[in-house]
Structure formats: C-alpha cells, structure tokens
Design a protein around this motif. Structure first.
Motif, PDB file in Angstrom:
ATOM      1  N   THR A 183       0.960  -1.070  -0.207  1.00 55.27           N
ATOM      2  CA  THR A 183      -0.139   0.038   0.108  1.00 55.27           C
ATOM      3  C   THR A 183       0.419   1.725  -0.253  1.00 55.27           C
ATOM      4  OG1 THR A 183      -0.159   0.378   2.629  1.00 55.27           O
ATOM      5  CG2 THR A 183      -1.785  -1.291   1.155  1.00 55.27           C
ATOM      6  N   HIS A 185       0.491   5.795   1.166  1.00 57.85           N
ATOM      7  CA  HIS A 185       0.411   5.827   2.994  1.00 57.85           C
ATOM      8  C   HIS A 185      -0.996   6.210   2.960  1.00 57.85           C
ATOM      9  CE1 HIS A 185       4.969   6.174   2.843  1.00 57.85           C
ATOM     10  NE2 HIS A 185       4.638   7.452   1.670  1.00 57.85           N
ATOM     11  N   ASN A 220       6.556   2.169  -2.535  1.00 57.06           N
ATOM     12  CA  ASN A 220       5.835   1.869  -1.001  1.00 57.06           C
ATOM     13  C   ASN A 220       6.027   0.498  -0.173  1.00 57.06           C
ATOM     14  OD1 ASN A 220       3.329   3.272  -2.853  1.00 57.06           O
ATOM     15  ND2 ASN A 220       3.586   2.537  -4.091  1.00 57.06           N
ATOM     16  N   ARG A 223       1.969  -2.824   5.095  1.00 59.23           N
ATOM     17  CA  ARG A 223       2.472  -1.307   6.449  1.00 59.23           C
ATOM     18  C   ARG A 223       1.806  -2.686   7.935  1.00 59.23           C
ATOM     19  NH1 ARG A 223       3.531   1.728   2.195  1.00 59.23           N
ATOM     20  NH2 ARG A 223       3.793   4.300   3.000  1.00 59.23           N
ATOM     21  N   SER A 225       0.284  -1.633  10.872  1.00 58.01           N
ATOM     22  CA  SER A 225       0.030  -0.814  11.855  1.00 58.01           C
ATOM     23  C   SER A 225      -0.094   1.031  11.403  1.00 58.01           C
ATOM     24  CB  SER A 225       0.792  -0.833  13.479  1.00 58.01           C
ATOM     25  OG  SER A 225       0.294  -2.031  14.251  1.00 58.01           O
ATOM     26  N   ILE A 227       1.730   4.165  10.469  1.00 61.18           N
ATOM     27  CA  ILE A 227       2.889   5.247  11.029  1.00 61.18           C
ATOM     28  C   ILE A 227       1.761   6.576  11.485  1.00 61.18           C
ATOM     29  CG2 ILE A 227       4.010   5.551  10.072  1.00 61.18           C
ATOM     30  CD1 ILE A 227       5.012   3.342   8.074  1.00 61.18           C
ATOM     31  N   ALA A 231       8.332   5.094  13.501  1.00 59.10           N
ATOM     32  CA  ALA A 231       8.484   3.866  12.010  1.00 59.10           C
ATOM     33  C   ALA A 231       9.998   2.748  12.228  1.00 59.10           C
ATOM     34  CB  ALA A 231       8.631   3.722  10.942  1.00 59.10           C
ATOM     35  N   ILE A 233      11.508   0.211   9.999  1.00 59.27           N
ATOM     36  CA  ILE A 233      11.165  -0.643   8.298  1.00 59.27           C
ATOM     37  C   ILE A 233      12.053  -1.816   7.993  1.00 59.27           C
ATOM     38  CG2 ILE A 233      12.052   1.309   7.093  1.00 59.27           C
ATOM     39  CD1 ILE A 233      10.978   0.796   5.134  1.00 59.27           C
ATOM     40  N   PRO A 251       4.803   0.466  14.891  1.00 61.14           N
ATOM     41  CA  PRO A 251       4.443   0.383  13.071  1.00 61.14           C
ATOM     42  C   PRO A 251       5.399   0.108  12.674  1.00 61.14           C
ATOM     43  CG  PRO A 251       4.949   2.382  14.610  1.00 61.14           C
ATOM     44  CD  PRO A 251       4.447   1.316  15.518  1.00 61.14           C
ATOM     45  N   VAL A 253       7.344  -1.442   8.636  1.00 61.40           N
ATOM     46  CA  VAL A 253       6.706  -1.673   7.167  1.00 61.40           C
ATOM     47  C   VAL A 253       7.723  -2.693   6.736  1.00 61.40           C
ATOM     48  CG1 VAL A 253       7.312  -0.727   5.187  1.00 61.40           C
ATOM     49  CG2 VAL A 253       6.176   0.691   7.197  1.00 61.40           C
ATOM     50  N   TRP A 264      11.818   3.633  -0.810  1.00 65.42           N
ATOM     51  CA  TRP A 264      10.918   4.095   0.398  1.00 65.42           C
ATOM     52  C   TRP A 264      10.782   5.462   0.623  1.00 65.42           C
ATOM     53  CZ3 TRP A 264       9.603   4.907   5.259  1.00 65.42           C
ATOM     54  CH2 TRP A 264       7.990   4.631   6.239  1.00 65.42           C
TER      55      TRP A 264
END
Length: 342
Positions: A183, A185, A220, A223, A225, A227, A231, A233, A251, A253, A264
C-alpha cells in the motif's frame, strides 16, 4: 551537437525491455523494473533496471543500480559490463549491433500508464480473491518460522492455488501462496507480494523465485499498523513479523527488498525511523541510502543489524527474548515499554 554516447543511450532506452531480455535473460519484469542478480546475468534480485520514465535525466528508463555492489549506470554501462568490453568503441559497436538486430515489439513501446494500471488492477484482483490468513497454510508457514505476531489484522492473506511460471512462456502450475498487500501512504493497494509455498511442507516452494511482486511496488510497502511520527522498516515480510513478535504495537513496514528499502518514500510526518538491516552487502547498502535520505529530510535515524542473515534467521536461532533485548537497545524506552506491556 549531441554526443554519440547520449544518442546511443537514448536509442537503447527506447527499447529498454528488449535490452534487458537480451543481455539479462535470467531476470524478469517486476512492475516497472527488470530484476536480476547482477550484471553477469545471474539469477537474483539485487540489480534493478528502470523500464519507465523519460529517455534521459532524472528517473530515466534504462538507469540501473545493483544494491549489492552499489554499481549503477545507463544501458551502455550495462552492455559494457555484461559483455566485458574495455573500450568505448567496442561498447558503441555492440550497442549499434543490438539496435540493428530484429526483435519483437515489447511492452516498453506501449502506453506506460496503461501498463502500470494493468498490473495494479491484477494485483488488486489477486488480493480480492484471497482469503483470511488465520487457519491456513500461510499462517502455518509463518508459525513454522517461529513468528508469534498477531496476524488477525495483518495485511496478509492466502490463496490455495495461485498460478506460478518460471518464465513468461513457461507452462503454468498452481501453488499455494502467502499474499501481502502493498500500500501507499494513503492506504491504497498498489500491488501485492506473493510467497509461493510448498504444497506438502510448511516452507517456501522449491522453485527458482518463490517470492514475487506485482504492481507499483517502488516507494510503497507492506504496512503493519498505521505510521505516525515513528516507524521501523525492514526488507522482508518474515523479518518485520519477527520484530513484530517482540514489539507488537510498534508500526512497521516491509519494503520487500534492499533496493525497495533504499527507495522507500518516507511519510511527511515521520520524525524518527529505525532501519532493520539484513546482514549482507545489499541490505547494508540499501539501509545506508535510506538513512542518508531520511537524515537529509530531518528524520532521526537509528539502525539495528541482524546477527543472522536476517531477523527471522536471528529469531529462530537465538530466541524471542534475545531479539527483544536487542530491539529494546535500539528504541526509546517509552516506545518499547509500551509495546512490551501489550
């Protein structure tokens, strides 16, 4: 007057997918990129060639980067490296020979927006056709990897029979698959990531490329949770879910590869970022590039490097508490304690 190198580079860029198919035949198209192991045409996912964009300048098609070595260039550089050529004259001669050879019409000659929309649409159809992950072979695969994270609200689903082809013209076969939603943002699905599974064992399928992406993946991610200002990642889904197992409310990613980690898109509101780094050259290079961009945007960046190949490897070999302790050292105490109490 335009230089011969610029002219040839632009001419090659007009046929970028044909160039990739010829010189990097062990690769494959992945969204708007051609993906292969390296300039020597080994299978893998480290080298990305851009298939869309202008003929020259920023974001030009034909530009490529190897995340493992940090090598990069245009299609002339690619041909020189692939063929082992030393002089510019030999490189230009090889490029001209290729451009004069007959070839099939390929997708880079079609409307770019239409092509991207088609892959996004197909990705959304795959997601819509998939079923909840709980109680499926996909969940069993993740649990077999010692992942204990709650999967009820995760962007993960399962398909018992998804078509897999080794190459574009290979005969199809159907395999079970873990499907992840990629997904942007805004939370809109821009693609899917598929992990093809072994029909008999709780493991990845024994195929050349058991992990594949479809759609607009660059910038992208998957995800876990929402952000806000903070975060974590990492690269792979298993890596991020391993960290989610010890910090469930933070959160996170999954960028899906080292190259995608480097590219990203950092959300505007993020003020602190922890990068979970796979313990290989590509992972370290991708993390460094993301860190440099984030710091230039005023984001405070921390890194935690896996003690195994990746964090799932570390989780399986050292256990949950060891990984919890290591992650706690990289986080502000207030953030980690909130997660641990949950």
């Amino acid at each position: 007057m335009e230089s011969p190198a610029r002219t040839l580079s632009c001419s090659l860029a007009e046929h970028v997918e044909a160039v990739c198919k010829h010189y990097l035949s062990n690769g494959r198209r992945c969204g708007n990129y051609w993906v292969v192991g390296d300039v020597n045409n080994n299978a893998g996912r480290s080298l990305y060639v851009r298939l869309k964009g202008p003929l020259f300048g920023k974001g030009a098609r034909g530009r490529w980067t190897d995340s493992a070595t940090s090598e990069h260039g245009d299609l002339l550089d690619l041909i020189r490296a692939r063929e082992g050529l030393v002089s510019f004259r030999d490189t230009f001669d090889e490029a001209r020979r290729f451009l004069q050879s007959p070839r099939e019409r390929t997708t880079e000659n079609r409307d770019g927006n239409s092509s991207e929309c088609n892959t996004i649409s197909l990705a959304r159809k795959i997601w819509a056709a998939s079923q909840p992950i709980i109680g499926t072979k996909a969940e069993a695969y993740l649990r077999a990897r010692k992942i204990s994270a709650d999967l009820n609200d995760a962007p993960l689903r399962y398909l018992p029979a998804l078509i897999y082809r080794e190459r574009r013209n290979s005969p199809p076969r159907k395999l079970p698959a873990l499907v992840a939603a990629v997904t942007d943002h805004k939370g809109e699905i821009r693609g899917v990531h598929r992990t093809f599974l072994d029909p008999e064992k709780n493991d990845k399928a024994n195929v050349v490329s058991p992990r594949r992406s479809l759609g607009a993946i660059l910038g992208n991610g998957v995800r876990f949770s929402a952000i806000d200002q903070f975060a974590i990642i990492g690269e792979g889904i298993e890596t991020v879910l391993s960290l989610k197992s010890v910090a469930p409310h933070l959160p996170m990613v999954a960028a899906l590869s080292a190259a995608h980690l480097a590219a990203w898109e950092i959300p505007a509101g993020v003020r602190r970022l922890i990068i979970a780094v796979d313990n290989d050259r590509a992972g370290r290079n991708g993390a460094r590039k993301l860190s440099e961009r984030a710091e230039a945007e005023g984001v405070r960046v921390g890194m935690i490097v896996s003690q195994g190949k990746d964090f799932n490897d570390e989780l399986r070999h050292t256990g949950l508490e060891c990984l919890r302790f290591r992650l706690a050292k990289s986080l502000p105490m207030s953030e980690f304690e909130e997660s641990r109490r949950s």
